[in-house]
Write a protein that holds these residues in place. Structure first.
Motif, PDB file in Angstrom:
ATOM      1  N   ILE A   1      -4.812  12.941  -4.571  1.00  0.00           N
ATOM      2  CA  ILE A   1      -4.799  11.862  -5.833  1.00  0.00           C
ATOM      3  C   ILE A   1      -3.607  10.955  -5.286  1.00  0.00           C
ATOM      4  CG2 ILE A   1      -4.835  11.213  -8.034  1.00  0.00           C
ATOM      5  CD1 ILE A   1      -7.156  12.530  -7.511  1.00  0.00           C
ATOM      6  N   PHE A   2      -3.704   9.701  -4.924  1.00  0.00           N
ATOM      7  CA  PHE A   2      -2.812   8.758  -4.723  1.00  0.00           C
ATOM      8  C   PHE A   2      -2.505   8.067  -6.155  1.00  0.00           C
ATOM      9  CE2 PHE A   2      -4.963   9.021  -0.539  1.00  0.00           C
ATOM     10  CZ  PHE A   2      -3.910   9.114   0.241  1.00  0.00           C
ATOM     11  N   LEU A   3      -1.242   7.747  -6.198  1.00  0.00           N
ATOM     12  CA  LEU A   3      -0.706   7.173  -7.446  1.00  0.00           C
ATOM     13  C   LEU A   3      -0.598   5.710  -7.126  1.00  0.00           C
ATOM     14  CD1 LEU A   3       1.427  10.133  -8.754  1.00  0.00           C
ATOM     15  CD2 LEU A   3      -1.007   9.618  -8.821  1.00  0.00           C
ATOM     16  N   ASP A   4      -0.896   4.906  -8.172  1.00  0.00           N
ATOM     17  CA  ASP A   4      -0.799   3.119  -8.102  1.00  0.00           C
ATOM     18  C   ASP A   4       0.543   2.843  -7.974  1.00  0.00           C
ATOM     19  OD1 ASP A   4      -1.932   0.970  -8.043  1.00  0.00           O
ATOM     20  OD2 ASP A   4      -2.225   0.760 -10.154  1.00  0.00           O
TER      21      ASP A   4
ATOM     22  N   SER B   1      -5.170   2.882   5.638  1.00  0.00           N
ATOM     23  CA  SER B   1      -5.781   2.230   4.549  1.00  0.00           C
ATOM     24  C   SER B   1      -6.730   1.186   5.318  1.00  0.00           C
ATOM     25  CB  SER B   1      -4.608   1.188   3.970  1.00  0.00           C
ATOM     26  OG  SER B   1      -5.200   0.138   3.236  1.00  0.00           O
TER      27      SER B   1
ATOM     28  N   ILE C   1       2.907  11.914  -5.760  1.00  0.00           N
ATOM     29  CA  ILE C   1       1.593  12.076  -5.396  1.00  0.00           C
ATOM     30  C   ILE C   1       1.172  13.316  -6.051  1.00  0.00           C
ATOM     31  CG2 ILE C   1       1.878  13.416  -3.103  1.00  0.00           C
ATOM     32  CD1 ILE C   1      -0.320  11.411  -2.113  1.00  0.00           C
TER      33      ILE C   1
ATOM     34  N   PRO D   1     -11.009   9.061 -10.550  1.00  0.00           N
ATOM     35  CA  PRO D   1     -10.286  10.118 -10.085  1.00  0.00           C
ATOM     36  C   PRO D   1     -10.881  11.463 -10.627  1.00  0.00           C
ATOM     37  CG  PRO D   1      -8.996   8.852 -11.244  1.00  0.00           C
ATOM     38  CD  PRO D   1     -10.206   7.937 -11.156  1.00  0.00           C
TER      39      PRO D   1
ATOM     40  N   PRO E   1      -5.445   4.443 -10.958  1.00  0.00           N
ATOM     41  CA  PRO E   1      -4.609   3.222 -11.064  1.00  0.00           C
ATOM     42  C   PRO E   1      -4.152   3.159 -12.480  1.00  0.00           C
ATOM     43  CG  PRO E   1      -6.972   2.803 -11.582  1.00  0.00           C
ATOM     44  CD  PRO E   1      -6.738   4.615 -11.337  1.00  0.00           C
TER      45      PRO E   1
ATOM     46  N   THR F   1       0.978  -1.185  -0.151  1.00  0.00           N
ATOM     47  CA  THR F   1      -0.037   0.076   0.148  1.00  0.00           C
ATOM     48  C   THR F   1       0.724   1.135  -0.046  1.00  0.00           C
ATOM     49  OG1 THR F   1      -0.272  -0.006   2.470  1.00  0.00           O
ATOM     50  CG2 THR F   1      -1.761  -1.444   1.218  1.00  0.00           C
ATOM     51  N   SER F   2       1.965   1.237   0.754  1.00  0.00           N
ATOM     52  CA  SER F   2       2.843   2.370   0.550  1.00  0.00           C
ATOM     53  C   SER F   2       4.280   1.732   1.021  1.00  0.00           C
ATOM     54  CB  SER F   2       2.781   3.278   1.575  1.00  0.00           C
ATOM     55  OG  SER F   2       3.789   4.273   1.702  1.00  0.00           O
TER      56      SER F   2
ATOM     57  N   SER G   1      -8.826  10.222  -4.105  1.00  0.00           N
ATOM     58  CA  SER G   1      -8.982   9.252  -4.923  1.00  0.00           C
ATOM     59  C   SER G   1      -7.541   8.569  -5.489  1.00  0.00           C
ATOM     60  CB  SER G   1      -9.742   9.671  -6.209  1.00  0.00           C
ATOM     61  OG  SER G   1     -10.151   8.527  -6.875  1.00  0.00           O
ATOM     62  N   THR G   2      -7.626   7.434  -6.197  1.00  0.00           N
ATOM     63  CA  THR G   2      -6.274   6.954  -6.715  1.00  0.00           C
ATOM     64  C   THR G   2      -6.438   6.862  -8.060  1.00  0.00           C
ATOM     65  OG1 THR G   2      -6.013   5.619  -4.719  1.00  0.00           O
ATOM     66  CG2 THR G   2      -4.887   4.816  -6.653  1.00  0.00           C
TER      67      THR G   2
END
Length: 267
Positions: A167-170, A88, A236, A151, A135, A35-36, A132-133
């Motif tokens: 915005i999280f990045l995959d 998470s 990010i 997103p 993907p 996840t990270s 949001s992410t």
């Protein structure tokens, strides 16, 4: 006892003293880094600092078959994650599973990207809406390339309420770490298709390697930042809504955003 410990943002030195003490006192140490993860450290460096073996868990052994939880019935077990613990949903689920097994749990927090972005960008923390992410695209059973529009829809919803979007990045085992550039390219492709003006001339903030000694933080129009080099992961992205004057000044003076965004506020 099962102790959830957030390791912070970048390397082994980001852990709190409380977290380090808990690891040293644990009988077993587990970690997940899908996840990270700490891009500034290796597992070997973590083990050297802790004086413990760190058992790395795959997604399967965290989300589907966390049989290792049973160890915490008789032992002190530490579960490590990058950033802050419990960010998470996966980690919340683990805590609930432990509760069902009669295992006592404890949380030791670490620095989170959710707060770090505010310090790095100058954007105000209470103005963030739903995150949001982005993907990686995937190929459907019919051979079509599928790009998630979630997103884009999240940014649209937040802008309607004048809220910033994180915005999280995959992170994908096979496709690797998504970059700010890849995410912007996908969002702009959706914009071209839908034409709703959500990303058209949008100011965005790209951040790389938060928590390191030399993070890269840049702000500007999406189509311009698309060509910037942010270097190594993790990346990010933030898409701000309407900017407060102090926010705009921070983006211009600290992050290199165009002076135009300050001039427009004066108008």
């Amino acid at each position: 006892m099962l102790t959830f410990i957030g390791l912070g943002l970048f390397d082994e030195n980001d852990i709190s003293l409380k977290g380090l003490e808990a690891i040293k006192n644990a009988d077993m140490v587990f970690a997940e880094f899908y996840t990270s993860r700490l891009m500034g450290s290796t597992v070997e460096e973590l083990e050297k600092l802790y004086g413990k073996t760190v058992h790395i868990l795959s997604r399967e052994y965290v989300e589907i078959s966390p049989d290792w939880l049973a160890e915490a019935k008789e032992k002190n077990v530490a579960f490590l994650t990058g950033g802050d613990t419990m960010v998470s949903t996966t980690h919340v689920d683990l805590r609930l599973r432990a509760k069902d097994l009669g295992i006592e749990t404890k949380l030791i927090h670490g620095a989170s990207i959710a707060s770090a972005i505010c310090g790095l960008s100058g954007l105000q923390n209470y103005r963030f809406g739903k995150a949001s992410t982005v993907p990686h695209p995937y190929t459907s059973s019919r051979g079509n390339t599928i790009i998630s529009e979630t997103p884009y829809d999240t940014i649209k919803l937040n802008k309607e309420h004048n809220m910033h979007t994180l915005i999280f990045l995959d992170i994908d085992k096979e496709k690797g770490y998504m970059t700010v550039n890849q995410a912007l390219r996908l969002l702009l492709e959706i914009e071209d298709r839908r034409g709703e003006g959500i990303m058209d001339n949008a100011i965005v903030v790209g951040i790389a390697r938060a928590g390191s000694d030399e993070p890269v933080v840049k702000a500007g129009y999406a189509h311009i930042l698309l060509e910037e080099n942010f270097g190594e992961p993790l990346h990010i992205l933030v898409v701000p809504a309407t900017l407060h004057f102090i926010e705009a000044e921070a983006l211009v003076k600290l992050l290199g955003a165009p002076q135009q965004i300050l001039d427009e506020l004066d108008d």
